[in-house]
Design an enzyme around this catalytic site. Structure first.
Site, PDB file in Angstrom:
ATOM      1  N   TYR A  30       0.097 -33.525   4.303  1.00  0.00           N
ATOM      2  CA  TYR A  30      -0.521 -32.368   3.650  1.00  0.00           C
ATOM      3  C   TYR A  30      -1.286 -32.829   2.403  1.00  0.00           C
ATOM      4  O   TYR A  30      -1.480 -32.059   1.467  1.00  0.00           O
ATOM      5  CB  TYR A  30       0.539 -31.332   3.256  1.00  0.00           C
ATOM      6  CG  TYR A  30       1.211 -30.662   4.433  1.00  0.00           C
ATOM      7  CD1 TYR A  30       1.904 -31.401   5.378  1.00  0.00           C
ATOM      8  CD2 TYR A  30       1.178 -29.278   4.583  1.00  0.00           C
ATOM      9  CE1 TYR A  30       2.535 -30.805   6.444  1.00  0.00           C
ATOM     10  CE2 TYR A  30       1.812 -28.665   5.650  1.00  0.00           C
ATOM     11  CZ  TYR A  30       2.485 -29.431   6.580  1.00  0.00           C
ATOM     12  OH  TYR A  30       3.113 -28.828   7.637  1.00  0.00           O
ATOM     13  N   ASP A  88      12.980 -37.745  15.438  1.00  0.00           N
ATOM     14  CA  ASP A  88      13.204 -37.194  16.789  1.00  0.00           C
ATOM     15  C   ASP A  88      14.700 -37.021  17.059  1.00  0.00           C
ATOM     16  O   ASP A  88      15.131 -35.994  17.609  1.00  0.00           O
ATOM     17  CB  ASP A  88      12.521 -38.034  17.874  1.00  0.00           C
ATOM     18  CG  ASP A  88      12.498 -39.531  17.575  1.00  0.00           C
ATOM     19  OD1 ASP A  88      12.931 -39.922  16.476  1.00  0.00           O
ATOM     20  OD2 ASP A  88      12.069 -40.307  18.444  1.00  0.00           O
ATOM     21  N   ASP A 126      11.881 -24.872  10.526  1.00  0.00           N
ATOM     22  CA  ASP A 126      11.776 -23.750  11.476  1.00  0.00           C
ATOM     23  C   ASP A 126      12.782 -23.937  12.605  1.00  0.00           C
ATOM     24  O   ASP A 126      13.362 -22.973  13.102  1.00  0.00           O
ATOM     25  CB  ASP A 126      10.349 -23.638  12.037  1.00  0.00           C
ATOM     26  CG  ASP A 126       9.458 -22.746  11.164  1.00  0.00           C
ATOM     27  OD1 ASP A 126       9.685 -22.724   9.934  1.00  0.00           O
ATOM     28  OD2 ASP A 126       8.546 -22.085  11.690  1.00  0.00           O
ATOM     29  N   ASP A 144       8.715 -29.394   7.288  1.00  0.00           N
ATOM     30  CA  ASP A 144       8.172 -28.101   7.709  1.00  0.00           C
ATOM     31  C   ASP A 144       8.684 -27.753   9.108  1.00  0.00           C
ATOM     32  O   ASP A 144       9.208 -26.659   9.368  1.00  0.00           O
ATOM     33  CB  ASP A 144       6.635 -28.210   7.688  1.00  0.00           C
ATOM     34  CG  ASP A 144       5.949 -26.856   7.741  1.00  0.00           C
ATOM     35  OD1 ASP A 144       6.654 -25.839   7.793  1.00  0.00           O
ATOM     36  OD2 ASP A 144       4.710 -26.823   7.737  1.00  0.00           O
ATOM     37  N   LYS A 175      10.339 -41.758  10.242  1.00  0.00           N
ATOM     38  CA  LYS A 175       9.867 -42.306  11.522  1.00  0.00           C
ATOM     39  C   LYS A 175       9.323 -43.702  11.245  1.00  0.00           C
ATOM     40  O   LYS A 175       8.192 -44.049  11.606  1.00  0.00           O
ATOM     41  CB  LYS A 175       8.791 -41.364  12.101  1.00  0.00           C
ATOM     42  CG  LYS A 175       8.346 -41.681  13.511  1.00  0.00           C
ATOM     43  CD  LYS A 175       9.374 -41.385  14.582  1.00  0.00           C
ATOM     44  CE  LYS A 175       8.869 -41.773  15.952  1.00  0.00           C
ATOM     45  NZ  LYS A 175       9.909 -41.702  16.995  1.00  0.00           N
TER      46      LYS A 175
END
Ligand code: NAD
Length: 327
Positions: free
Chosen positions: A120, A195, A223, A219, A164
């Site tokens: 971002y 993951d 969710d 982010d 990652k």
């Protein structure tokens, strides 16, 4: 609800269900006896459509003069000329730590998301045949988010660093820096690939306590975590800087249910409780959180949780518990 010496709170209700859930949060704050000086701002898509600007520099300056911000949700249209209000606020006030607690009857963990860099960063090249977004990871950014996560873990059990780094070399700096901070602070930690973390969040969420990660991973995992505890509508967040803070439910403006009176107000109410805690009003914050728990346990729930209650019925029940305790 203002009084002498009240803290100044910028209120940005925003778009879609934003105004509906912010109204609930304000009703519950009143019921908790909060003494706040509220400054309302009309900022968001509605204003952009009317004036061509969702928020201007004067707003930013006035908001910067407030102690903190309570925000509902803001619609971001897929228009290249629209500048995201939230990204501007996070950058202008350097709100680098996004703290997202997830609680249900048997779960209690916190996602700490870096809020200012990663994918971002806003460093992008958009072309017809090729587009690029630069993923920025800095030692300073990693260090300060790791410190924020360790502050929380110090009162809990264990930190999980999510990354990652097997594929993204930029994540080696993030992982290494988080490890160094945790070791220096004497915090028990582990690390996990994003993951595997996504899988574990669904299959074994109890194993988590405090998770720290970069912007985009945080982010998406939040969710997912909201789905695991039952609904996006339940979840609150704080965006913290060194001296300023913004509190908001983690959901968006939910245009599909806006105006129907069925939005779950709990995420916004819990965000207001987080704000009271940050303002040092620990007793009122605790009572607000307890009142939410009682309402949910009594089955006072909106349709996203399988209930039949409206936004105002849930709000009324939470406020009712608070006022019953007051008297
Ligand atoms: P969303 O979070 O608005 O909605 C996703 C789904 O969850 C929808 O089905 C919605 O009805 C449901 N939902 C969300 N909040 C709920 C609540 N309180 N009660 C009951 N159900 C709820 O995500 P989206 O649809 O992807 O985004 C809509 C708009 O919101 C977009 O313009 C997006 O950019 C914006 N957005 C804003 C923020 C923010 O202001 N912080 C965050 C995320 C998305």
């Amino acid at each position: 609800m203002s009084g002498q010496g009240s803290k100044r709170v910028a209120v940005i209700a925003g778009d879609g269900i934003g105004p509906e859930v912010v109204e609930s949060a304000l009703e519950v704050l009143r019921a908790a006896g909060a003494s706040l000086d509220l400054v309302h701002f009309e900022i968001g898509l509605g204003r952009w459509k009317r004036t061509g600007e969702a928020m201007d520099e004067d707003d930013l300056e006035e908001i910067s003069g407030c102690d903190c911000i309570l925000l509902g949700a803001i619609t971001t249209p897929p228009d290249p000329n629209y500048r995201s209000v939230l990204l501007r606020l996070r950058r202008a006030l350097d709100l680098y730590a996004n703290i997202r607690p997830f609680q249900s009857h048997d779960l209690d963990f916190i996602i700490v998301r870096e809020n200012t860099e990663g994918l971002y960063s806003g460093v992008e090249e958009v072309g017809v045949e090729e587009s690029r977004t630069l993923r920025v990871i800095t030692r300073r950014g990693s260090e300060r988010i790791a410190e924020a996560a360790c502050d929380l873990t110090a009162r809990r059990r264990r930190l999980t660093i999510i990354h990652k780094s097997n594929v993204l070399r930029s994540d080696r700096l993030f992982l290494q820096t988080c490890r160094e901070v945790a070791e220096r602070r004497g915090i028990l930690y582990e690390d996990m690939l994003v993951d595997a973390a996504a899988y574990n969040l669904v299959t074994n969420p109890q194993r988590f306590d405090v998770l720290v990660t970069t912007n985009l991973f945080g982010d998406i995992l939040s969710d997912e975590a909201a789905g695991v505890i039952g609904s996006l509508g339940l979840c609150a967040s704080a965006n913290l800087g060194k001296s300023r803070a913004l509190f908001e439910p983690i959901h968006g403006s939910a245009p599909d249910i806006a105006g129907k009176g069925i939005a779950n107000p709990v995420g916004a109410i819990r965000s207001a409780a987080m704000m009271m805690r940050w303002l040092g009003e620990l007793e009122a914050a605790g009572r607000m959180e307890e009142a939410v728990k009682r309402a949910l346990a009594a089955g006072v729930r909106t349709p996203d949780l399988g209930g039949r209650c409206s936004t105002s019925e849930v709000t009324g029940a939470v406020a009712g518990y608070l006022m019953a305790k007051e008297s």
